[in-house]
Design a protein around this motif. Structure first.
Motif, short mmCIF file in Angstrom:
data_model
loop_
_atom_site.label_atom_id
_atom_site.label_comp_id
_atom_site.label_asym_id
_atom_site.label_seq_id
_atom_site.Cartn_x
_atom_site.Cartn_y
_atom_site.Cartn_z
N ALA A 61 51.21 15.05 68.35
CA ALA A 61 50.10 14.24 68.94
C ALA A 61 49.06 13.94 67.89
CB ALA A 61 49.36 14.96 70.15
N ARG A 62 48.30 12.93 68.35
CA ARG A 62 47.25 12.40 67.29
C ARG A 62 46.06 12.81 67.97
NH1 ARG A 62 45.96 7.53 66.81
NH2 ARG A 62 46.50 6.53 68.94
N ARG A 63 45.70 13.11 69.39
CA ARG A 63 44.52 13.35 69.79
C ARG A 63 44.40 14.32 70.89
NH1 ARG A 63 40.89 9.36 70.10
NH2 ARG A 63 40.06 9.95 72.04
N LEU A 64 43.13 15.00 70.97
CA LEU A 64 43.09 16.15 71.81
C LEU A 64 42.01 15.67 72.83
CD1 LEU A 64 43.65 19.40 72.62
CD2 LEU A 64 41.71 19.88 71.25
N TRP A 65 42.43 15.78 74.16
CA TRP A 65 41.50 15.47 75.46
C TRP A 65 41.15 16.80 76.06
CZ3 TRP A 65 39.04 11.23 76.66
CH2 TRP A 65 38.32 11.22 77.88
N LEU A 66 39.65 17.05 76.14
CA LEU A 66 39.29 18.18 76.90
C LEU A 66 38.39 17.80 78.09
CD1 LEU A 66 37.93 19.86 73.59
CD2 LEU A 66 39.93 20.49 74.86
N GLN A 67 38.59 18.64 79.14
CA GLN A 67 37.86 18.63 80.36
C GLN A 67 37.93 19.93 80.91
OE1 GLN A 67 40.36 15.59 82.25
NE2 GLN A 67 41.24 17.14 83.80
N GLY A 68 36.99 19.84 82.31
CA GLY A 68 36.84 21.27 83.02
C GLY A 68 35.40 21.70 82.95
N GLY A 69 34.92 21.86 83.92
CA GLY A 69 33.46 22.41 84.00
C GLY A 69 32.55 21.41 83.55
N ASP A 70 31.59 22.09 82.86
CA ASP A 70 30.62 21.03 82.13
C ASP A 70 31.15 21.18 80.65
OD1 ASP A 70 28.75 19.35 81.05
OD2 ASP A 70 27.04 20.74 81.98
N ALA A 71 32.13 20.32 80.30
CA ALA A 71 32.90 20.68 78.99
C ALA A 71 32.03 20.51 77.85
CB ALA A 71 33.98 19.55 78.91
N MET A 93 36.83 13.64 75.43
CA MET A 93 36.65 14.64 76.80
C MET A 93 36.16 13.94 77.94
SD MET A 93 33.00 16.62 75.68
CE MET A 93 33.68 16.94 74.20
N GLN A 94 36.25 14.61 79.22
CA GLN A 94 35.64 14.21 80.31
C GLN A 94 34.47 15.36 80.65
OE1 GLN A 94 37.66 13.19 84.22
NE2 GLN A 94 37.06 15.25 84.75
N ALA A 95 33.24 14.80 80.95
CA ALA A 95 32.20 15.78 80.89
C ALA A 95 31.07 15.34 81.99
CB ALA A 95 31.47 16.10 79.50
N GLY A 96 30.37 16.28 82.34
CA GLY A 96 29.06 15.91 82.85
C GLY A 96 27.92 15.56 81.95
N LEU A 112 32.57 15.72 64.74
CA LEU A 112 34.14 16.54 64.86
C LEU A 112 35.06 15.57 65.55
CD1 LEU A 112 32.34 19.90 66.04
CD2 LEU A 112 33.47 19.26 63.74
N GLY A 113 35.03 14.32 65.53
CA GLY A 113 36.20 13.68 65.93
C GLY A 113 36.23 13.10 67.45
N VAL A 114 35.11 13.53 68.33
CA VAL A 114 35.04 12.82 69.36
C VAL A 114 34.52 11.42 69.68
CG1 VAL A 114 33.91 13.02 71.81
CG2 VAL A 114 34.59 15.18 70.55
N ASP A 115 35.50 10.44 69.93
CA ASP A 115 35.02 9.02 69.75
C ASP A 115 35.23 8.40 71.38
OD1 ASP A 115 37.83 8.87 70.50
OD2 ASP A 115 38.16 7.91 68.59
N HIS A 116 35.31 9.04 72.36
CA HIS A 116 35.60 8.61 73.95
C HIS A 116 35.10 9.86 74.51
CE1 HIS A 116 37.80 6.09 76.79
NE2 HIS A 116 36.91 7.23 77.53
N VAL A 117 34.12 9.66 75.48
CA VAL A 117 33.73 10.40 76.60
C VAL A 117 33.82 9.71 78.00
CG1 VAL A 117 31.58 11.78 77.58
CG2 VAL A 117 32.16 11.88 75.03
N THR A 118 34.56 10.40 78.92
CA THR A 118 34.49 9.77 80.22
C THR A 118 33.39 10.65 81.05
OG1 THR A 118 36.64 9.17 80.34
CG2 THR A 118 35.63 9.74 82.48
N LEU A 119 32.28 9.90 81.35
CA LEU A 119 31.17 10.83 82.07
C LEU A 119 31.86 11.01 83.70
CD1 LEU A 119 28.36 11.50 81.19
CD2 LEU A 119 27.71 9.40 82.44
N LEU A 120 31.41 12.00 83.98
CA LEU A 120 31.97 12.70 85.39
C LEU A 120 30.82 12.42 86.28
CD1 LEU A 120 34.33 13.85 87.02
CD2 LEU A 120 33.14 16.14 86.49
N ILE A 121 31.08 11.41 87.34
CA ILE A 121 30.01 11.12 88.33
C ILE A 121 30.36 11.64 89.74
CG2 ILE A 121 28.55 9.06 89.40
CD1 ILE A 121 28.93 7.64 86.92
N ASP A 122 29.83 12.53 90.25
CA ASP A 122 29.89 13.25 91.41
C ASP A 122 28.82 12.95 92.43
OD1 ASP A 122 30.51 14.88 93.63
OD2 ASP A 122 31.21 16.57 92.32
N PRO A 123 28.67 12.10 93.44
CA PRO A 123 27.68 11.75 94.16
C PRO A 123 27.28 13.15 95.06
CG PRO A 123 29.08 9.88 94.00
CD PRO A 123 29.90 10.88 93.46
#
Length: 202
Positions: A61-71, A93-96, A112-123
């Motif tokens: 693989a070329r990338r590692l994607w992390l998520q879970g809790g407040d990553a 990562m996906q993170a709050g 450290l290589g993180v170039d994309h973050v998906t912000l978790l929005i939970d109304p």
């Protein structure tokens, strides 16, 4: 081996790692948290996460994607990203938002290589703890200042919540947005919004 995997299925571009942490202890948990994360008391161990890095390398693989809790605030995060970077992997990562307000922390993640973050929005969570909602704007500013691509994932138990979260993401000028809803609400959502919903985990 990586060659065998590539021959049979093609090498995966990205391997995921679930941190499994509980929601932040200084704020009330979201009622949806257990539906979108595998919760492990105290979070998944650093050794287990490092095994995911080794697995990603092993399958090519070329990338590692992390998520879970407040990553972004998980204690093992930096060590895992250091190992990932040393192995030549990119990351995301996906993170709050709360930990991402800290610009120095975000700069370190980027280094450290993180170039994309998906912000978790939970109304639903944001209504219980407004500090989370208020952190979204500064977090997006920190990420963009570090040249990290920002997306958003809205998770909701009702169509009204989903529309509220989507509007919030749009106010933050986030163009890449996904909305997660229980399957039973998909027809109602489709009747109102062009954006295709994803199904929340049961």
């Amino acid at each position: 081996t990586a060659e065998d995997i590539a021959e049979i299925t093609g090498r995966p571009d990205t391997v995921g790692g679930e941190l499994g942490a509980a929601p932040p202890s200084d704020g009330p948990p979201s009622p949806l948290h257990a539906r979108i994360h595998r919760v492990a008391p105290g979070g998944v161990t650093q050794d287990e996460l490092l095994e995911r890095v080794a697995y990603a390398v092993g399958v090519g693989a070329r990338r590692l994607w992390l998520q879970g809790g407040d990553a972004a605030a998980a204690p093992p995060l930096l060590a895992v990203l250091e190992a990932s970077r040393a192995a030549g992997l990119g990351g995301g990562m996906q993170a709050g938002p709360r930990a991402l307000v800290d610009r120095e922390h975000v700069r370190r993640l980027r280094a450290l290589g993180v170039d994309h973050v998906t912000l978790l929005i939970d109304p639903a969570h944001d209504a219980l703890d407004p500090r989370v909602r208020h952190a979204c704007g500064p977090a997006v500013e920190s990420l963009r200042a570090a040249r990290v691509h920002v997306g958003a994932r809205v998770v909701a138990a009702a169509v009204g919540e989903a529309r509220e979260g989507l509007a919030h993401a749009r106010r933050l000028a986030i163009e890449e947005v996904r909305v997660a809803l229980p399957r039973a609400l998909h027809p109602e959502w489709r009747a109102r919004e062009a954006l295709e919903p994803e199904e929340l985990s049961p």
